[in-house]
Design a protein around this motif. Structure first.
Motif, mmCIF file in Angstrom:
data_model
loop_
_atom_site.group_PDB
_atom_site.id
_atom_site.type_symbol
_atom_site.label_atom_id
_atom_site.label_comp_id
_atom_site.label_asym_id
_atom_site.label_seq_id
_atom_site.Cartn_x
_atom_site.Cartn_y
_atom_site.Cartn_z
ATOM 1 N N UNK A 1 -23.172 -21.076 2.278
ATOM 2 C CA UNK A 1 -22.490 -22.250 2.831
ATOM 3 C C UNK A 1 -23.007 -23.545 2.219
ATOM 4 N N UNK A 2 -24.282 -23.580 1.848
ATOM 5 C CA UNK A 2 -24.826 -24.783 1.213
ATOM 6 C C UNK A 2 -24.122 -25.059 -0.111
ATOM 7 N N UNK A 3 -23.882 -24.003 -0.881
ATOM 8 C CA UNK A 3 -23.156 -24.145 -2.145
ATOM 9 C C UNK A 3 -21.717 -24.579 -1.884
ATOM 10 N N UNK A 4 -21.095 -23.949 -0.887
ATOM 11 C CA UNK A 4 -19.707 -24.276 -0.573
ATOM 12 C C UNK A 4 -19.572 -25.699 -0.038
ATOM 13 N N UNK A 5 -20.585 -26.168 0.706
ATOM 14 C CA UNK A 5 -20.535 -27.528 1.244
ATOM 15 C C UNK A 5 -20.525 -28.550 0.124
ATOM 16 N N UNK A 6 -21.365 -28.338 -0.884
ATOM 17 C CA UNK A 6 -21.381 -29.256 -2.033
ATOM 18 C C UNK A 6 -20.027 -29.243 -2.732
ATOM 19 N N UNK A 7 -19.437 -28.063 -2.872
ATOM 20 C CA UNK A 7 -18.105 -27.954 -3.473
ATOM 21 C C UNK A 7 -17.083 -28.712 -2.644
ATOM 22 N N UNK A 8 -17.138 -28.562 -1.333
ATOM 23 C CA UNK A 8 -16.188 -29.246 -0.453
ATOM 24 C C UNK A 8 -16.399 -30.756 -0.487
ATOM 25 N N UNK A 9 -17.660 -31.184 -0.542
ATOM 26 C CA UNK A 9 -17.932 -32.612 -0.677
ATOM 27 C C UNK A 9 -17.270 -33.173 -1.926
ATOM 28 N N UNK A 10 -17.388 -32.422 -3.030
ATOM 29 C CA UNK A 10 -16.797 -32.877 -4.287
ATOM 30 C C UNK A 10 -15.284 -32.991 -4.201
ATOM 31 N N UNK A 11 -14.650 -31.994 -3.582
ATOM 32 C CA UNK A 11 -13.190 -32.012 -3.442
ATOM 33 C C UNK A 11 -12.749 -33.169 -2.539
ATOM 34 N N UNK A 12 -13.453 -33.356 -1.428
ATOM 35 C CA UNK A 12 -13.110 -34.447 -0.517
ATOM 36 C C UNK A 12 -13.353 -35.805 -1.153
ATOM 37 N N UNK A 13 -14.439 -35.919 -1.920
ATOM 38 C CA UNK A 13 -14.733 -37.186 -2.591
ATOM 39 C C UNK A 13 -13.635 -37.540 -3.579
ATOM 40 N N UNK A 14 -13.176 -36.548 -4.343
ATOM 41 C CA UNK A 14 -12.099 -36.787 -5.302
ATOM 42 C C UNK A 14 -10.806 -37.177 -4.581
ATOM 43 N N UNK A 15 -10.515 -36.505 -3.476
ATOM 44 C CA UNK A 15 -9.317 -36.834 -2.697
ATOM 45 C C UNK A 15 -9.418 -38.240 -2.124
ATOM 46 N N UNK A 16 -10.602 -38.606 -1.641
ATOM 47 C CA UNK A 16 -10.819 -39.931 -1.069
ATOM 48 C C UNK A 16 -10.584 -41.008 -2.119
ATOM 49 N N UNK A 17 -11.115 -40.802 -3.323
ATOM 50 C CA UNK A 17 -10.943 -41.777 -4.406
ATOM 51 C C UNK A 17 -9.477 -41.920 -4.775
ATOM 52 N N UNK A 18 -8.777 -40.795 -4.877
ATOM 53 C CA UNK A 18 -7.354 -40.847 -5.227
ATOM 54 C C UNK A 18 -6.540 -41.576 -4.161
ATOM 55 N N UNK A 19 -6.790 -41.256 -2.905
ATOM 56 C CA UNK A 19 -6.028 -41.897 -1.827
ATOM 57 C C UNK A 19 -6.355 -43.378 -1.720
ATOM 58 N N UNK A 20 -7.590 -43.758 -1.991
ATOM 59 C CA UNK A 20 -7.954 -45.180 -2.019
ATOM 60 C C UNK A 20 -7.149 -45.911 -3.091
ATOM 61 N N UNK A 21 -7.037 -45.268 -4.260
ATOM 62 C CA UNK A 21 -6.279 -45.878 -5.350
ATOM 63 C C UNK A 21 -4.814 -46.026 -5.003
ATOM 64 N N UNK A 22 -4.251 -44.979 -4.387
ATOM 65 C CA UNK A 22 -2.843 -45.049 -3.992
ATOM 66 C C UNK A 22 -2.638 -46.126 -2.936
ATOM 67 N N UNK A 23 -3.570 -46.231 -1.990
ATOM 68 C CA UNK A 23 -3.461 -47.230 -0.936
ATOM 69 C C UNK A 23 -3.549 -48.641 -1.504
ATOM 70 N N UNK A 24 -4.489 -48.846 -2.435
ATOM 71 C CA UNK A 24 -4.641 -50.171 -3.046
ATOM 72 C C UNK A 24 -3.403 -50.547 -3.850
ATOM 73 N N UNK A 25 -2.827 -49.570 -4.541
ATOM 74 C CA UNK A 25 -1.614 -49.830 -5.338
ATOM 75 C C UNK A 25 -0.448 -50.196 -4.431
ATOM 76 N N UNK A 26 -0.322 -49.467 -3.302
ATOM 77 C CA UNK A 26 0.759 -49.744 -2.362
ATOM 78 C C UNK A 26 0.627 -51.142 -1.765
ATOM 79 N N UNK A 27 -0.609 -51.488 -1.363
ATOM 80 C CA UNK A 27 -0.843 -52.814 -0.789
ATOM 81 C C UNK A 27 -0.557 -53.914 -1.802
ATOM 82 N N UNK A 28 -0.924 -53.678 -3.050
ATOM 83 C CA UNK A 28 -0.684 -54.667 -4.098
ATOM 84 C C UNK A 28 0.807 -54.831 -4.349
ATOM 85 N N UNK A 29 1.542 -53.710 -4.326
ATOM 86 C CA UNK A 29 2.979 -53.771 -4.549
ATOM 87 C C UNK A 29 3.686 -54.503 -3.419
ATOM 88 N N UNK A 30 3.230 -54.218 -2.186
ATOM 89 C CA UNK A 30 3.854 -54.898 -1.052
ATOM 90 C C UNK A 30 3.498 -56.369 -1.001
#
Length: 221
Positions: free
Chosen positions: A191-220
């Motif tokens: 589970x320790x190995x899997x947790x690090x993997x999950x952290x990485x996936x969530x971190x990447x998703x968080x960065x992508x969604x932040x970018x999409x949110x910033x782009x949407x706010x800028x467009x609006x």
């Protein structure tokens, strides 16, 4: 390694508290099914368990900051990752962790769908604390906003994490035939190995969604 360390300490301390609180009439074979324990008193085990949980929060804060940086910056470890507003961030993460530990299980207790909905909607709250220095309420709102319109995609991540967790538990069950303690330790290592993997996936998703949110706010705007 730190991820494994705080998990072993917290689980071992929890098992120790349970074993120490069992009545004397319980047979040794029954005690063995609890898992591995530590040679500590109930009070010391409780303190160690709390310290391990707090260590886990600190490890997550630093890990989240590390994994959400630009790829070009991953080779360096600036001190700010460990020290930037670490006190307020730690307290905010502690509050958010308590809220999630209450709200999400409550959602699952009511029905599967509310539990999944809350998990998907609030899974970025701790990232908002670690990366954006958000307070508890703002972090929960931020996670909810990032999940809005993306919940079906994020649900796939939750399902994936559930499957991975099930694999870790299944492997631990195999080792449990040898001894409950070995099975529990094996599950923690996996589970320790899997947790690090999950952290990485969530971190990447968080960065992508932040970018999409910033782009949407800028467009609006």
């Amino acid at each position: 390694m730190l991820t494994l360390c705080y998990q072993v300490l917290s689980v071992g301390a929890f098992n120790t508290v349970i074993m120490n609180r069992l009545p004397s009439s319980v047979q040794p074979d029954d005690v063995g099914t609890i898992g591995f324990t530590l040679p500590l008193s109930t009070e010391l085990a409780a303190v160690l368990g709390l310290a391990a949980l707090l260590l886990g929060i600190g490890v997550f804060l630093v890990t989240a900051r590390l994994l959400t940086r630009d790829l070009s910056a991953l080779s360096s470890l600036p001190g700010g990752l460990f020290t930037r507003r670490i006190g307020p961030a730690f307290l905010s993460a502690l509050v958010v962790s308590v809220v999630l530990a209450v709200v999400i299980p409550l959602g699952f207790a009511l029905l599967l769908i509310p539990g999944l909905f809350l998990t998907v909607s609030l899974q970025f709250a701790l990232f908002a604390v670690a990366v954006e220095d958000s307070g508890p309420i703002d972090a929960l709102r931020r996670s909810w906003g990032l999940a809005s319109g993306n919940r079906w995609r994020l649900l796939a991540l939750v399902v994936l994490f559930g499957v991975l967790g099930g694999i870790g538990g299944a492997v631990g069950s195999v080792f449990a035939f040898v001894s409950p303690s070995m099975g529990q330790l094996a599950s923690l290592v996996i589970n320790s190995v899997l947790i690090i993997l999950m952290y990485g996936i969530l971190a990447d998703s968080f960065v992508q969604l932040r970018g999409e949110s910033a782009y949407t706010e800028k467009s609006l705007g």
